[in-house]
Design an enzyme around this catalytic site. Structure first.
Site, PDB file in Angstrom:
ATOM      1  N   ASP A  76       0.828  -1.195   0.000  1.00  0.00           N
ATOM      2  CA  ASP A  76       0.000   0.000   0.000  1.00  0.00           C
ATOM      3  C   ASP A  76       0.871   1.256   0.000  1.00  0.00           C
ATOM      4  O   ASP A  76       1.900   1.319   0.685  1.00  0.00           O
ATOM      5  CB  ASP A  76      -0.890  -0.005   1.245  1.00  0.00           C
ATOM      6  CG  ASP A  76      -1.825   1.180   1.302  1.00  0.00           C
ATOM      7  OD1 ASP A  76      -2.702   1.276   0.431  1.00  0.00           O
ATOM      8  OD2 ASP A  76      -1.669   2.015   2.217  1.00  0.00           O
ATOM      9  N   GLU A 105       1.452  -0.585  -5.074  1.00  0.00           N
ATOM     10  CA  GLU A 105       0.468   0.463  -5.318  1.00  0.00           C
ATOM     11  C   GLU A 105       1.250   1.782  -5.280  1.00  0.00           C
ATOM     12  O   GLU A 105       1.429   2.385  -4.228  1.00  0.00           O
ATOM     13  CB  GLU A 105      -0.639   0.477  -4.264  1.00  0.00           C
ATOM     14  CG  GLU A 105      -1.726   1.496  -4.602  1.00  0.00           C
ATOM     15  CD  GLU A 105      -2.342   2.182  -3.393  1.00  0.00           C
ATOM     16  OE1 GLU A 105      -3.472   2.681  -3.513  1.00  0.00           O
ATOM     17  OE2 GLU A 105      -1.704   2.251  -2.328  1.00  0.00           O
TER      18      GLU A 105
END
Length: 553
Positions: A210, A268
């Site tokens: 993330d 990401e």
């Protein structure tokens, strides 16, 4: 023309077909209105029948749930709302028995304000070793009443919060409950080595990283200026994004992950530009994949998609990394909704009753055509739960039901992501549409979801679910993920024609019908295409052709 099945020779992750699960909204086993591990385990057969290779689980760790679990308070356990570590182990074991790998979400940029690390930091004195785990700084102004710099949170407002009764402030690029870690501190890096080992030893097959481009901040945390920063829908650049030092972390992680067999890491790295900067994340000694946000957020049109596809295939090829295609996720308005807007493919930060309402059928038609283009592309592909049902966003949810911190931190100026996180409709006539054994659902489901329920689509050979199953099977049988793409002359500028292996696609981005060449229809985005020689607007077809069109220069 015979469609051939090719024997696998590449690592599984190069053409991985992954299904993203947002656990809160997938399936609830105990009737509390929140999805859980037992609910996921009960639906593994459905996922196996869909034909996917792996699942990606968004965060399930202990958390106050201020941001759907992306505010982690313990990286090595399971939040009771989802079950236990034993439940996770059972899910992992049964998924592997179906041949489905499991990728988990790692959140290394920030912790919850309830994490023991941050609690210790708050209790310690300024300048202490405990505070070095985060970014604490003295405030500016005569009485330290101003933040240490002018950074703003991605959720709205200042990126700094003052410690009560002190002159110091701490950094949070996301919500006020998500406190940025200081990755310049060797103790933080050591701690995450242990976290990776904990889950890799447990048997997980990969990690989705993330906010992968946010970990390292520019030395001295300088102010944002017009010279050092850009923040638009297409580019995030600044002293808090994509700093060169982040690559030392990923090289360290790759060495660790390489001590295990057959594992993957996916970045990401949101809107890292230019693409040469994104390519750095997937060099041979760093991460294996990075999501393609340009593709996910593209506006509808042949020119747009052709340019993005060419750019990514070319640039990722320079480091022998696969492209990772994605059209929907828990963070963006669903593709079937975005493509039904007046500007198809626009990227609003949520929709509600005060905003434009999409043309639901037109959006679905385009989404079905787009997945046919996406499925023919070489590389990995990530699907978001419910995408295979053609689910739209809930676009009229009342403010009283909203839970996304973006909505609250921005004082409602950002509608937020709740609309794409609505619980799955499994059964058209069951309470909560089969999501839960009770009638509870942590977010309200719109009545229209009954028509999208999986049990109805199972019985319909023309349903979106049936289309996805057919495309996935053909993609697997023909090894399209490890193939190569070749463009052909297009009869119109709103049409793309391409081939991967023995499969040829025609996709019509316009409204006027297109005359098709003679050939056998393999798959079609809309019923009836196989009964004629024309391709309607906003649709696509896969053909096996005896004679291919002229190759484009």
């Amino acid at each position: 023309m015979t469609l051939l099945t090719t024997q696998r020779t590449a690592p599984w992750w190069r053409d991985n077909l992954c299904y993203e699960i947002f656990p809160r909204s997938f399936a609830d086993s105990n009737g509390d209105g929140v999805g859980d591990f037992k609910g996921i385990t009960a639906h593994l057969k459905y996922l196996a029948n869909l034909g996917i290779n792996s699942i990606w689980l968004t965060p399930f760790y202990p958390s106050p749930q201020a941001d759907a679990g992306y505010d982690v308070s313990d990286y090595c356990d399971v939040d009771p709302v989802f079950g236990t570590l034993d439940d996770f182990d059972i899910l992992l074991k049964e998924a592997h028995a179906y041949g489905i790998r499991v990728i988990i979400d790692l959140v290394p940029n920030h912790t919850s304000d309830q994490h023991p690390w941050f609690k210790r930091a708050l209790a310690a004195a300024p300048g202490s070793a405990e505070r070095e785990w985060y970014h604490f700084r003295d405030g500016l102004g005569e009485n330290n009443e101003l933040p240490p710099n002018n950074w703003t949170s991605l959720f709205g407002g200042s990126a700094w919060k003052r410690v009560p009764g002190e002159k110091q402030w701490y950094l949070h690029l996301f919500s006020t409950h998500q406190i940025d870690l200081n990755w310049d501190n060797p103790a933080v890096r050591d701690a995450f080595d242990d976290i990776l080992k904990f889950w890799l030893d447990r048997g997980v097959d990969g990690l989705r990283i993330d906010a992968a481009n946010n970990l390292v901040k520019a030395a001295g945390l300088p102010d944002v200026t017009p010279e050092n920063s850009t923040m638009t829908d297409q580019q995030y650049r600044g002293p808090m994004f994509d700093q060169d030092g982040v690559h030392d972390i990923y090289r360290r992680w790759r060495k660790l992950v390489n001590t295990y067999d057959d594992r993957v890491m996916v970045a990401e790295a949101f809107h890292v530009q230019p693409i040469s900067r994104l390519v750095n994340y997937v060099r041979s000694d760093e991460l294996q994949q990075a999501f393609n946000f340009d593709y996910q957020l593209s506006q509808w049109g042949a020119t747009n998609y052709r340019a993005i596809i060419d750019k990514y295939l070319t640039n990722m090829g320079t480091v022998n990394a696969p492209c990772s295609w994605v059209t929907s996720s828990h963070d963006q308005v669903r593709i079937a909704t975005r493509l039904g807007l007046t500007t198809p493919g626009a990227t609003p930060m949520g929709l509600d009753s005060t905003t434009e309402q999409p043309n639901e059928q037109l959006g679905l038609d385009r989404a079905r055509a787009l997945i046919m283009l996406t499925m023919i592309l070489p590389g990995a592909l990530y699907l978001y739960q419910g995408e295979e049902l053609g689910l739209p966003n809930h676009t009229t949810m009342e403010p009283r039901f909203r839970q996304d911190p973006r909505f609250f931190d921005s004082n409602g100026t950002m509608i937020g992501r709740d609309g794409q996180r609505i619980p799955m409709p499994w059964k058209a006539k069951a309470p909560a549409f089969g999501f839960s054994p009770s009638d509870k659902s942590w977010l309200p489901q719109p009545d229209s979801y009954a028509g999208y329920a999986a049990d109805l689509q199972e019985k319909d050979k023309h349903s979106t679910l049936s289309l996805y199953r057919r495309l996935i099977a053909l993609r697997t049988q023909n090894a399209l993920g490890t193939g190569s793409l070749q463009w052909f002359d297009s009869p119109r500028n709103d049409v793309l024609v391409a081939r991967n292996g023995s499969v040829c696609i025609y996709i019509n981005f316009g409204y006027a019908p297109l005359d098709l060449p003679a050939g056998r229809v393999i798959a079609q985005s809309r019923p009836g295409i196989d009964k004629g020689t024309q391709l309607p607007g906003n649709s696509a077809v896969w053909l096996a052709l005896d004679e291919m069109p002229h190759t484009q220069a």
